[in-house]
Enzyme design. Structure first.
Site, PDB file in Angstrom:
ATOM      1  N   CYS A  80       9.650 -20.269  13.528  1.00  0.00           N
ATOM      2  CA  CYS A  80       9.467 -21.285  12.393  1.00  0.00           C
ATOM      3  C   CYS A  80      10.856 -21.740  11.775  1.00  0.00           C
ATOM      4  CB  CYS A  80       8.555 -20.569  11.427  1.00  0.00           C
ATOM      5  SG  CYS A  80       7.845 -21.493   9.931  1.00  0.00           S
ATOM      6  N   HIS A 193       4.171 -19.057  14.335  1.00  0.00           N
ATOM      7  CA  HIS A 193       4.385 -17.517  14.162  1.00  0.00           C
ATOM      8  C   HIS A 193       3.631 -16.680  15.486  1.00  0.00           C
ATOM      9  CE1 HIS A 193       6.473 -17.580  10.332  1.00  0.00           C
ATOM     10  NE2 HIS A 193       5.953 -18.513  10.172  1.00  0.00           N
ATOM     11  N   GLU A 195       3.993 -13.771  16.043  1.00  0.00           N
ATOM     12  CA  GLU A 195       3.990 -12.475  15.649  1.00  0.00           C
ATOM     13  C   GLU A 195       2.471 -12.363  14.821  1.00  0.00           C
ATOM     14  OE1 GLU A 195       6.024 -14.434  14.403  1.00  0.00           O
ATOM     15  OE2 GLU A 195       6.136 -14.331  12.160  1.00  0.00           O
ATOM     16  N   ASP A 244     -11.582  -6.116  -1.311  1.00  0.00           N
ATOM     17  CA  ASP A 244     -11.120  -5.963  -2.617  1.00  0.00           C
ATOM     18  C   ASP A 244     -10.902  -4.399  -2.719  1.00  0.00           C
ATOM     19  OD1 ASP A 244     -13.816  -8.119  -4.336  1.00  0.00           O
ATOM     20  OD2 ASP A 244     -11.889  -8.576  -3.230  1.00  0.00           O
ATOM     21  N   ASP A 410     -10.075 -17.379 -10.677  1.00  0.00           N
ATOM     22  CA  ASP A 410     -11.502 -16.556 -10.918  1.00  0.00           C
ATOM     23  C   ASP A 410     -12.210 -17.403 -12.013  1.00  0.00           C
ATOM     24  OD1 ASP A 410      -9.643 -13.665 -10.581  1.00  0.00           O
ATOM     25  OD2 ASP A 410     -10.938 -14.579  -9.238  1.00  0.00           O
TER      26      ASP A 410
HETATM   27  O1  1PR Z   1      -4.817 -11.175 -11.630  1.00  0.00           O
HETATM   28  O2  1PR Z   1      -3.099 -11.497 -10.120  1.00  0.00           O
HETATM   29  O3  1PR Z   1      -3.784  -8.891 -10.717  1.00  0.00           O
HETATM   30  O4  1PR Z   1      -5.073 -10.596  -9.176  1.00  0.00           O
HETATM   31  C1  1PR Z   1      -6.407  -9.861  -9.352  1.00  0.00           C
HETATM   32  C2  1PR Z   1      -7.090 -10.129  -7.856  1.00  0.00           C
HETATM   33  O5  1PR Z   1      -8.069  -9.202  -7.772  1.00  0.00           O
HETATM   34  C3  1PR Z   1      -7.552 -11.572  -8.100  1.00  0.00           C
HETATM   35  O6  1PR Z   1      -7.530 -12.167  -6.707  1.00  0.00           O
HETATM   36  C4  1PR Z   1      -9.106 -11.377  -8.528  1.00  0.00           C
HETATM   37  O7  1PR Z   1     -10.068 -12.476  -7.906  1.00  0.00           O
HETATM   38  C5  1PR Z   1      -9.466 -10.180  -7.728  1.00  0.00           C
HETATM   39  N1  1PR Z   1     -10.347  -9.513  -8.631  1.00  0.00           N
HETATM   40  C6  1PR Z   1      -9.946  -8.757  -9.780  1.00  0.00           C
HETATM   41  N2  1PR Z   1     -11.105  -7.987  -9.985  1.00  0.00           N
HETATM   42  C7  1PR Z   1     -12.144  -8.199  -9.184  1.00  0.00           C
HETATM   43  C8  1PR Z   1     -13.716  -7.835  -9.004  1.00  0.00           C
HETATM   44  O8  1PR Z   1     -14.364  -7.794  -8.098  1.00  0.00           O
HETATM   45  N3  1PR Z   1     -13.756  -6.907 -10.167  1.00  0.00           N
HETATM   46  N4  1PR Z   1     -12.282  -9.517  -6.882  1.00  0.00           N
HETATM   47  C9  1PR Z   1     -11.429  -8.947  -8.136  1.00  0.00           C
HETATM   48  C10 1PR Z   1     -12.541 -10.752  -6.847  1.00  0.00           C
HETATM   49  C11 1PR Z   1     -13.124 -12.213  -5.367  1.00  0.00           C
HETATM   50  C12 1PR Z   1     -13.370 -12.110  -3.955  1.00  0.00           C
HETATM   51  C13 1PR Z   1     -14.684 -11.817  -3.307  1.00  0.00           C
HETATM   52  C14 1PR Z   1     -15.256 -12.841  -2.971  1.00  0.00           C
HETATM   53  C15 1PR Z   1     -16.324 -12.836  -1.852  1.00  0.00           C
HETATM   54  N5  1PR Z   1     -13.136 -10.760  -5.714  1.00  0.00           N
HETATM   55  O9  1PR Z   1     -12.077 -11.891  -3.471  1.00  0.00           O
HETATM   56  O10 1PR Z   1     -14.400 -10.829  -2.163  1.00  0.00           O
HETATM   57  O11 1PR Z   1     -15.994 -13.281  -4.106  1.00  0.00           O
HETATM   58  O12 1PR Z   1     -17.200 -12.059  -2.106  1.00  0.00           O
HETATM   59  P1  1PR Z   1     -18.846 -12.114  -1.353  1.00  0.00           P
HETATM   60  O13 1PR Z   1     -18.434 -12.561  -0.064  1.00  0.00           O
HETATM   61  O14 1PR Z   1     -19.121 -10.624  -1.332  1.00  0.00           O
HETATM   62  O15 1PR Z   1     -19.567 -12.953  -2.137  1.00  0.00           O
HETATM   63  P2  1PR Z   1      -4.183 -10.521 -10.455  1.00  0.00           P
END
Ligand code: 1PR
EC number: 3.5.1.2
Length: 561
Positions: A80, A193, A195, A244, A410
């Protein structure tokens, strides 16, 4: 013969080290100019901006020893930015000179016909007609390789015969055909990449290292009449598995899953396990799931530390340990999000966001995802009219390149009465369709941004955040939907289409996947580059292989392993 790796201080060197360990080759690190004397085989893995690479090499007194090494005729593999620094200059950093070994310029992709960066998996076409396996460097025209760059060396034998002379393979992305590998004498370079390109990439590294350690420089590229490569834009749709991650009530890091961001178990009616109610949903261990998804063909993995807004991630060592362990087993891109912001360790040490990000890159992450901080930065941008260079997005993309910065959105729907709404987001309103879900008929809504995992709403729309993030230097948008998260109802095409039209950087569709058809639908309806899911993969309801097979049946390019 001794293999050395060059760490210029702003690259994902750990990923390359993990790949070479997996291949079983011993290696050492170049850390001083004198080390170049000991190196007889050298790989320079590069991630990040052109000027950063040159400035870091210069500051550490490594630039001229590197040039002397390459001119000595000993085997060199540039990855890269490690390939791009061989060129004379780059449009990414006009005031900075490259090594000039390839007397041509690196230019920016045309972004009128496609998203830039070129971020994802594509094919290559080896131009050397000889079938000498050495000449292919272990590469294959039927494999996919992971690219993540906004700049390239255009392949145009007529207008740029010198670059064409160095071209070993080409790749087509949209209307651009660019040089994907260069080879001449002791020098080999790859824009992708290896790797992070799964088994195909490991085969390339293995072939090159094996023949270099054996002192077998491949047969000189036969002189060939320059010929236009066959048009073959092999760019695939990316399928991303998202984990998550948070501590459960016992303090263990587990993969959890929200239902509209609520990660705690609900008591099933008449449940005998009442004590399960309220516990953090536990869907597995992050490193084990990451390995499983890599083996199942995930094109990328995303690890989100969803409670990091509560404490300093650098002190939050478990997350760094999770990424380090995952990166030792997974050879596709890893995005880490959660808590990428200026932080203060418990002992009072200030940790700027760029240092937090650097800690994750050094243990093997390829991209960082910024959520809450991006919202605050865009609010500040809107008030001031321009960025002030201090936000996490700006400082990290300046140091590591925009391809290393994802902004996680979000959004939550705000329903309004279309006949009376007179707010600032009129031109972003989405109107419920007469044949749409009952709850949406006759209504209109816009998408409001939230921070802290949906716990707090902010006066910013999803379109404003995406546009502002791109302006500040983000390379990709991870577009979640609180309303669809965990529902299995399918992706929110209205939201995704609107954001895709608002920016030129790639967009990841996220939230709501319930069937393989949902992936086909979102790619067909919105033309996003990639789609992410969590729950259906964690609960083994749908496999990544099923998703890719469904996409292939509908004519989409996907990477099958
Ligand atoms: O604010 O910079 O500290 O980042 C926090 C990160 O954590 C952000 O990316 C935020 O989206 C994520 N987050 C925070 N709280 C939650 C929660 O679920 N309580 N997760 C969370 C958000 C969204 C996707 C999820 C998809 C697919 N999750 O990651 O996996 O919606 O889900 P599905 O296929 O089951 O429908 P910061």
């Amino acid at each position: 013969m001794t293999l050395f790796l060059l760490d210029h201080g702003a690259g994902n060197v750990q990923s390359l080290a993990n790949s070479i360990k997996r291949l079983g080759y011993p290696f050492s690190w170049i850390s001083t100019p004198e080390d170049f004397q000991k190196a007889t085989v050298l790989i320079f893995p590069g991630q990040g901006a052109f000027h950063t690479a040159i400035e870091c090499l210069t500051a550490r007194g490594l630039l001229h020893p590197l040039l002397d090494y390459i001119n000595s005729g000993k085997p060199y593999f540039g990855i890269c930015i490690g390939m791009q620094v061989l060129f004379a200059s780059s449009a990414e950093s006009p005031s900075v000179r490259g090594l000039g070994i390839i007397p041509c310029d690196i230019v920016r992709f045309d972004d009128t016909d496609k998203a830039v960066p070129h971020m994802g998996w594509n094919t290559i076409e080896c131009l050397d007609p000889s079938s000498d396996p050495q000449s292919t460097e272990g590469l294959s025209a039927t494999s996919h390789y992971y690219f993540v760059h906004s700049y390239c060396a255009i392949y145009d034998p007529e207008r740029n015969p010198v670059a064409a002379e160095w071209a070993h393979s080409t790749t087509q992305y949209g209307n651009d055909v660019f040089v994907s590998t260069v080879r001449k004498g002791n020098v080999f370079g790859a824009q992708f990449h290896p790797e992070k390109s799964g088994a195909a990439g490991l085969a390339n590294l293995d072939a090159w290292i094996k023949q270099s350690l054996a002192g077998r420089v491949p047969t000189a590229t036969v002189t060939r009449a320059p010929r236009p490569p066959k048009p073959a834009d092999g760019f695939t749709k990316r399928i991303i598995a998202c984990m998550d991650v948070r501590a459960n009530d016992e303090g263990d890091l587990v993969v959890t899953k929200g239902d509209q961001y609520d990660v705690r178990e609900k008591a099933a009616p008449n449940s005998s396990t009442v004590d399960a109610a309220g516990a953090v949903r536990n869907l597995g261990k992050p490193v084990a799931l990451a390995s499983k998804y890599f083996e199942s063909g995930a094109d990328e993995l995303c690890l989100l530390n969803i409670t990091s807004f509560r404490n300093s991630p650098l002190h939050d060592q478990p997350m760094l340990a999770v990424v380090r362990a995952a990166a030792e087993r997974v050879f596709v891109p890893l995005t880490i999000g959660g808590g990428i912001k200026d932080a203060v360790d418990p002992d009072g040490t200030k940790r700027p966001a760029v240092e937090v990000a650097g800690a994750y890159f050094r243990v093997g992450a390829d991209k960082v995802s910024i959520g809450s901080e991006a919202v605050y930065a865009v609010e500040k941008l809107r008030a001031a009219g321009s960025g002030d260079g201090t936000s996490a997005i700006e400082t990290i993309s300046k140091m590591y390149g925009r391809q290393a910065v994802v902004v996680s959105v979000d959004p939550r729907r705000v329903y309004v009465d279309p006949s009376t709404y007179d707010g600032p987001y009129k031109d972003e309103l989405v109107y419920g369709k007469d044949d749409g879900p009952m709850a949406e008929r006759g209504k209109a809504w816009w998408y409001q941004c939230t921070v802290s995992g949906g716990r707090e709403t902010r006066p910013v729309s999803a379109v404003e955040l995406a546009r502002g993030a791109e302006m500040l230097g983000a390379g990709e948008i991870l577009l979640n939907s609180i309303d669809r998260d965990g529902t299995g109802l399918g992706f929110d095409h209205d939201l995704i289409g609107m954001i895709k039209r608002a920016v030129t950087i790639p967009v990841v569709a996220s939230s709501g996947a319930g069937t393989t058809k949902h992936f086909v639908d979102v790619f067909r309806e919105t033309n996003v580059e990639s789609a992410l899911a969590a729950g259906i993969f964690h609960r083994d309801e749908v496999s990544i292989r099923d998703v890719k097979a469904a996409l292939q049946r509908k004519g989409f390019n996907t990477r099958l392993i």
